[in-house]
Design a protein around this motif. Sequence first.
Motif, PDB file in Angstrom:
ATOM      1  N   ASN A 245       0.474  -1.099  -0.043  1.00 20.51           N
ATOM      2  CA  ASN A 245       0.138  -0.106  -0.176  1.00 20.51           C
ATOM      3  C   ASN A 245       0.835   1.473  -0.134  1.00 20.51           C
ATOM      4  O   ASN A 245       1.358   2.126   1.151  1.00 20.51           O
ATOM      5  CB  ASN A 245      -1.202  -0.373   1.077  1.00 20.51           C
ATOM      6  CG  ASN A 245      -1.931   1.015   1.277  1.00 20.51           C
ATOM      7  OD1 ASN A 245      -2.093   1.804   0.286  1.00 20.51           O
ATOM      8  ND2 ASN A 245      -1.625   1.726   2.282  1.00 20.51           N
ATOM      9  N   PRO A 246       1.702   1.285  -1.807  1.00 17.98           N
ATOM     10  CA  PRO A 246       2.264   2.680  -0.801  1.00 17.98           C
ATOM     11  C   PRO A 246       1.283   3.840  -1.292  1.00 17.98           C
ATOM     12  O   PRO A 246       0.294   3.461  -1.745  1.00 17.98           O
ATOM     13  CB  PRO A 246       2.909   2.195  -2.777  1.00 17.98           C
ATOM     14  CG  PRO A 246       2.498   1.653  -3.380  1.00 17.98           C
ATOM     15  CD  PRO A 246       1.348   0.795  -2.144  1.00 17.98           C
ATOM     16  N   VAL A 247       1.684   4.603  -0.187  1.00 16.78           N
ATOM     17  CA  VAL A 247       0.508   5.872  -0.331  1.00 16.78           C
ATOM     18  C   VAL A 247       1.032   7.714  -1.396  1.00 16.78           C
ATOM     19  O   VAL A 247       0.280   7.996  -1.863  1.00 16.78           O
ATOM     20  CB  VAL A 247       0.124   6.476   1.093  1.00 16.78           C
ATOM     21  CG1 VAL A 247      -0.827   7.332   1.247  1.00 16.78           C
ATOM     22  CG2 VAL A 247      -0.211   5.318   2.235  1.00 16.78           C
ATOM     23  N   HIS A 248       2.281   7.208  -0.792  1.00 18.44           N
ATOM     24  CA  HIS A 248       3.251   8.869  -1.280  1.00 18.44           C
ATOM     25  C   HIS A 248       3.272   9.045  -2.767  1.00 18.44           C
ATOM     26  O   HIS A 248       3.603   7.367  -3.227  1.00 18.44           O
ATOM     27  CB  HIS A 248       4.211   9.141  -0.723  1.00 18.44           C
ATOM     28  CG  HIS A 248       5.081  10.899  -1.673  1.00 18.44           C
ATOM     29  ND1 HIS A 248       5.187  10.903  -2.501  1.00 18.44           N
ATOM     30  CD2 HIS A 248       5.060  11.762  -0.660  1.00 18.44           C
ATOM     31  CE1 HIS A 248       5.611  11.901  -2.407  1.00 18.44           C
ATOM     32  NE2 HIS A 248       5.741  13.219  -0.893  1.00 18.44           N
ATOM     33  N   PRO A 249       3.395   9.554  -4.007  1.00 18.16           N
ATOM     34  CA  PRO A 249       3.480   9.649  -5.013  1.00 18.16           C
ATOM     35  C   PRO A 249       3.949   8.794  -5.767  1.00 18.16           C
ATOM     36  O   PRO A 249       4.915   7.846  -6.821  1.00 18.16           O
ATOM     37  CB  PRO A 249       2.479  10.851  -6.326  1.00 18.16           C
ATOM     38  CG  PRO A 249       1.879  11.401  -4.686  1.00 18.16           C
ATOM     39  CD  PRO A 249       2.245  10.718  -3.759  1.00 18.16           C
ATOM     40  N   TYR A 250       5.103   9.274  -4.868  1.00 17.70           N
ATOM     41  CA  TYR A 250       6.278   8.885  -5.675  1.00 17.70           C
ATOM     42  C   TYR A 250       7.197   7.376  -4.728  1.00 17.70           C
ATOM     43  O   TYR A 250       7.335   6.664  -6.004  1.00 17.70           O
ATOM     44  CB  TYR A 250       7.820   9.819  -4.577  1.00 17.70           C
ATOM     45  CG  TYR A 250       9.307   9.226  -4.611  1.00 17.70           C
ATOM     46  CD1 TYR A 250       9.315   9.457  -6.392  1.00 17.70           C
ATOM     47  CD2 TYR A 250      10.150   9.030  -4.059  1.00 17.70           C
ATOM     48  CE1 TYR A 250      10.891   9.622  -6.878  1.00 17.70           C
ATOM     49  CE2 TYR A 250      10.978   8.547  -4.193  1.00 17.70           C
ATOM     50  CZ  TYR A 250      11.864   8.826  -5.933  1.00 17.70           C
ATOM     51  OH  TYR A 250      13.199   8.760  -6.760  1.00 17.70           O
ATOM     52  N   SER A 251       6.331   7.361  -3.895  1.00 21.28           N
ATOM     53  CA  SER A 251       6.596   5.507  -3.826  1.00 21.28           C
ATOM     54  C   SER A 251       5.573   5.076  -5.330  1.00 21.28           C
ATOM     55  O   SER A 251       6.221   3.811  -4.957  1.00 21.28           O
ATOM     56  CB  SER A 251       6.317   5.062  -2.778  1.00 21.28           C
ATOM     57  OG  SER A 251       5.807   6.240  -1.571  1.00 21.28           O
ATOM     58  N   GLN A 252       4.735   5.504  -5.334  1.00 19.13           N
ATOM     59  CA  GLN A 252       3.791   4.402  -5.755  1.00 19.13           C
ATOM     60  C   GLN A 252       4.128   3.975  -7.392  1.00 19.13           C
ATOM     61  O   GLN A 252       4.351   3.465  -7.722  1.00 19.13           O
ATOM     62  CB  GLN A 252       3.091   5.066  -5.519  1.00 19.13           C
ATOM     63  CG  GLN A 252       1.583   4.926  -5.152  1.00 19.13           C
ATOM     64  CD  GLN A 252       0.283   5.950  -4.791  1.00 19.13           C
ATOM     65  OE1 GLN A 252       0.102   6.959  -6.192  1.00 19.13           O
ATOM     66  NE2 GLN A 252      -0.428   5.793  -4.445  1.00 19.13           N
ATOM     67  N   GLU A 272       9.160  10.693 -14.638  1.00 20.04           N
ATOM     68  CA  GLU A 272       9.095  11.718 -15.456  1.00 20.04           C
ATOM     69  C   GLU A 272      10.221  13.337 -14.861  1.00 20.04           C
ATOM     70  O   GLU A 272      10.352  12.928 -13.590  1.00 20.04           O
ATOM     71  CB  GLU A 272       7.684  12.881 -16.298  1.00 20.04           C
ATOM     72  CG  GLU A 272       7.411  11.502 -17.441  1.00 20.04           C
ATOM     73  CD  GLU A 272       8.335  12.119 -18.680  1.00 20.04           C
ATOM     74  OE1 GLU A 272       9.011  12.788 -19.125  1.00 20.04           O
ATOM     75  OE2 GLU A 272       8.365  10.725 -19.397  1.00 20.04           O
ATOM     76  N   GLY A 273      11.299  13.445 -15.323  1.00 19.15           N
ATOM     77  CA  GLY A 273      12.205  14.512 -15.037  1.00 19.15           C
ATOM     78  C   GLY A 273      13.513  13.769 -13.721  1.00 19.15           C
ATOM     79  O   GLY A 273      13.431  12.365 -13.968  1.00 19.15           O
ATOM     80  N   THR A 274      13.985  14.534 -13.032  1.00 17.77           N
ATOM     81  CA  THR A 274      14.886  14.712 -12.490  1.00 17.77           C
ATOM     82  C   THR A 274      14.662  15.023 -11.006  1.00 17.77           C
ATOM     83  O   THR A 274      14.215  15.878 -10.783  1.00 17.77           O
ATOM     84  CB  THR A 274      16.831  14.291 -12.881  1.00 17.77           C
ATOM     85  OG1 THR A 274      16.506  16.101 -13.850  1.00 17.77           O
ATOM     86  CG2 THR A 274      16.434  14.120 -14.450  1.00 17.77           C
ATOM     87  N   PRO A 292       1.751  13.905 -10.214  1.00 18.57           N
ATOM     88  CA  PRO A 292       0.098  14.355 -11.693  1.00 18.57           C
ATOM     89  C   PRO A 292      -0.329  14.330 -10.368  1.00 18.57           C
ATOM     90  O   PRO A 292      -1.968  15.089 -11.081  1.00 18.57           O
ATOM     91  CB  PRO A 292      -0.292  12.454 -12.082  1.00 18.57           C
ATOM     92  CG  PRO A 292       1.068  12.046 -10.835  1.00 18.57           C
ATOM     93  CD  PRO A 292       2.472  12.147  -9.836  1.00 18.57           C
ATOM     94  N   TYR A 293      -0.308  14.623  -9.178  1.00 16.32           N
ATOM     95  CA  TYR A 293      -1.672  14.228  -8.170  1.00 16.32           C
ATOM     96  C   TYR A 293      -1.337  16.360  -7.727  1.00 16.32           C
ATOM     97  O   TYR A 293      -1.733  16.630  -7.053  1.00 16.32           O
ATOM     98  CB  TYR A 293      -1.587  14.015  -7.480  1.00 16.32           C
ATOM     99  CG  TYR A 293      -1.908  12.278  -7.404  1.00 16.32           C
ATOM    100  CD1 TYR A 293      -2.968  12.215  -8.422  1.00 16.32           C
ATOM    101  CD2 TYR A 293      -1.050  11.927  -6.840  1.00 16.32           C
ATOM    102  CE1 TYR A 293      -3.226  11.020  -8.913  1.00 16.32           C
ATOM    103  CE2 TYR A 293      -0.755  10.328  -7.307  1.00 16.32           C
ATOM    104  CZ  TYR A 293      -2.429  10.188  -8.739  1.00 16.32           C
ATOM    105  OH  TYR A 293      -1.950   8.453  -8.366  1.00 16.32           O
ATOM    106  N   ALA A 294       0.150  17.340  -8.109  1.00 16.29           N
ATOM    107  CA  ALA A 294       0.385  18.464  -7.548  1.00 16.29           C
ATOM    108  C   ALA A 294      -0.655  19.586  -7.728  1.00 16.29           C
ATOM    109  O   ALA A 294      -1.077  19.409  -9.176  1.00 16.29           O
ATOM    110  CB  ALA A 294       1.437  18.935  -7.975  1.00 16.29           C
ATOM    111  N   ASP A 295      -0.497  20.161  -7.180  1.00 19.14           N
ATOM    112  CA  ASP A 295      -1.882  21.098  -7.137  1.00 19.14           C
ATOM    113  C   ASP A 295      -0.907  21.971  -6.434  1.00 19.14           C
ATOM    114  O   ASP A 295      -0.049  22.675  -6.026  1.00 19.14           O
ATOM    115  CB  ASP A 295      -3.336  21.649  -6.674  1.00 19.14           C
ATOM    116  CG  ASP A 295      -3.672  20.828  -5.426  1.00 19.14           C
ATOM    117  OD1 ASP A 295      -2.176  20.904  -4.865  1.00 19.14           O
ATOM    118  OD2 ASP A 295      -4.119  20.666  -5.051  1.00 19.14           O
ATOM    119  N   GLU A 296      -1.776  22.990  -6.156  1.00 16.44           N
ATOM    120  CA  GLU A 296      -0.879  24.708  -6.017  1.00 16.44           C
ATOM    121  C   GLU A 296      -0.891  24.610  -4.139  1.00 16.44           C
ATOM    122  O   GLU A 296       0.686  25.290  -4.259  1.00 16.44           O
ATOM    123  CB  GLU A 296      -2.158  25.377  -5.817  1.00 16.44           C
ATOM    124  CG  GLU A 296      -2.617  26.198  -7.185  1.00 16.44           C
ATOM    125  CD  GLU A 296      -1.827  26.456  -7.960  1.00 16.44           C
ATOM    126  OE1 GLU A 296      -1.461  27.781  -7.791  1.00 16.44           O
ATOM    127  OE2 GLU A 296      -1.534  26.814  -9.037  1.00 16.44           O
TER     128      GLU A 296
END
Lengths: 319, 311
Positions: A245-252, A272-274, A292-296
């Motif tokens: 159950n990875p929760v953080h978008p990076y872990s996923q 994507e990206g470095t 992918p989920y980032a907002d303001e």
Amino acid sequence: MEDTILRVEHLSVDYKIKAGYLSAVNDVSFSIDRGKVLALVGESGCGKSTVAHTIMRLSIDHNERIGGNIFFEGQDLTKISEAEMEKVRGKHIGMIFQNPLDSLNPVYRSGSQVAEALRLDGLSKHEARERVIQLYRDVQIPNPEERIEAFPHELSGGMRQRVMIAMMLARHPQLLIADEPTTALDVTVEAQVLNIMKEMCDKEGASVLLITHNFGIVAEIADRIGIMYAGELVEEGEVHEIFRNPVHPYSQALLAALPKIKKSEGTIQTIEGTVPRILEKKPECRFANRCPYADETCRFSSPEAKFIAPDHMVRCHKR
Amino acid sequence: MRDYVIKRISQGILLVIVVSILVFAMLDLMPGDPINIMTDRKVSEEVKEQLRIEYHLNLPLHQRYVIWVKDMLHGNFGKSIKSKLPVMDMMKARLPVTLKLTLTALLVELVIAVPIGLLAAYKKDSIFDRIVMDVSLFFTAVPSYWIAVVFMLLFAVKLRVLPLSGFSTPLHYVLPVASLVVSGIASTIRMTKTEVLDVLREKYVLTAYAKGLKKKSVLVKHVLRNALILVTIMFFMSVPWVISGAVIIENIFTIPGMGQMLTSGILNQDFPIVQACVFILAILTVVCNLICDIITAVLDPRIRISLGGEN
């Protein structure tokens, strides 16, 4: 309550460079229980090796600024003198390095380098020799009586890393820091060396801080896993929990990037990206530009560490 | 290891032969007739002709070379044209003087420079490091003869604590050795520092710290031990250089060494002396290189293995 051997609290490391300070590690907190293995995982340059070197206080250029505390057996390693630190290194915390090819001094026989550590505990030359042979046997080096006379360049990479394991466990440390111990080795040798390391640590009851970017290794031997991104610990928890159950978008994304045999698709998932170089600490989520989920919210305030389960930490606004 | 030494010695002998041919041939190309220099204008052509025959100058070059080599193998370097003394005897008197002067200087230099270089590397960018580097830059820029003259003025003329020139007592060697050391020490310090800095970045230094060694043991046993490999090489490579470079110092302090003999030999077109001196210097170079190779092999097991197989 379990017995904690190492507790890192709000550790931050900044390297002084011409343009100012480069933030290598920021607000990292974790702890390791006696006899357990914690794996720190992340891309190259995410600060995991810096954490390891900072715990051992092994800095070459002395150009860094360290914040936070590192408690080892109740003693704050960031506060003690260099002379006191010398007594901790090797005796209480051992460390294995990434590349066994240049971690041994080329001009001394391998056995004498292990014996050198033992002699610090007052062993006689003869006792040290006997103990080194025993240690070589423990790390499964064939013909230990002959191999102690071998120079490092006469040993293969796997053998050298075994010598390192023998050297670093020779003085019975309670904690072993393994900084990508098998990265430079062949896959076949890798498994052997890892097993030897794990067995030795289990026998000694030593805890392990394992630095790696190999999830296979993590699944194999770690009890807990901490995922680092751009100098921050973004998720930390029990291994099975994180894998399931990875929760953080990076872990996923990191777990999704593992090549799977089952999948018939020809491409490997990437992120994507470095990893950004953080020159100026800003209130933002460091993963925002790749998320992918980032907002303001993510772009203008740093997420705090929060526990979504008693034993599962994550640092993300969206969870 | 033994095969390696034999191989290097035979290479050295070959090199000496080549150098001897070159030295011999090139002196022949020098303008001017040595016989004219040694004789007065009034001396008759017959006498000159006889002198030519005495020095084998009437023979073609290759025959002269064979005679020279034959004589040399019998310990005979010929006679000086100017002083008429056997070159061998002159050499016997002068070579030890030069060796004593230069080897003492080199040793003193090493003993002072290596610890300073080590410390400067270890305390990189400290005040100590900066002072050492600035001072050594200054002494690199100042020529040795200037330093020699200043030393003479200060210690021999003004303070009168040391003899001005000569070579009869150990005290006489103090100023020449000091001048040589001061002018050469800067580069050795800098080289040691650079090498130590390189070694400090090696992973095995971290390993040494990680197993719990004290700073001092790490520096001496692991850092210096490895840095010294290069320093040793440079030391032995510089021995022949220093011997020929001591010419100026020898002249200033009127020490009758090899350097002085060589310069006066060149000025007087005293070809037997020049040939002998250059030849001896060539042999010294080859021998020092050989010693250097063997010592490196002893200090660095990696070289030992790649050379001979067994150790």
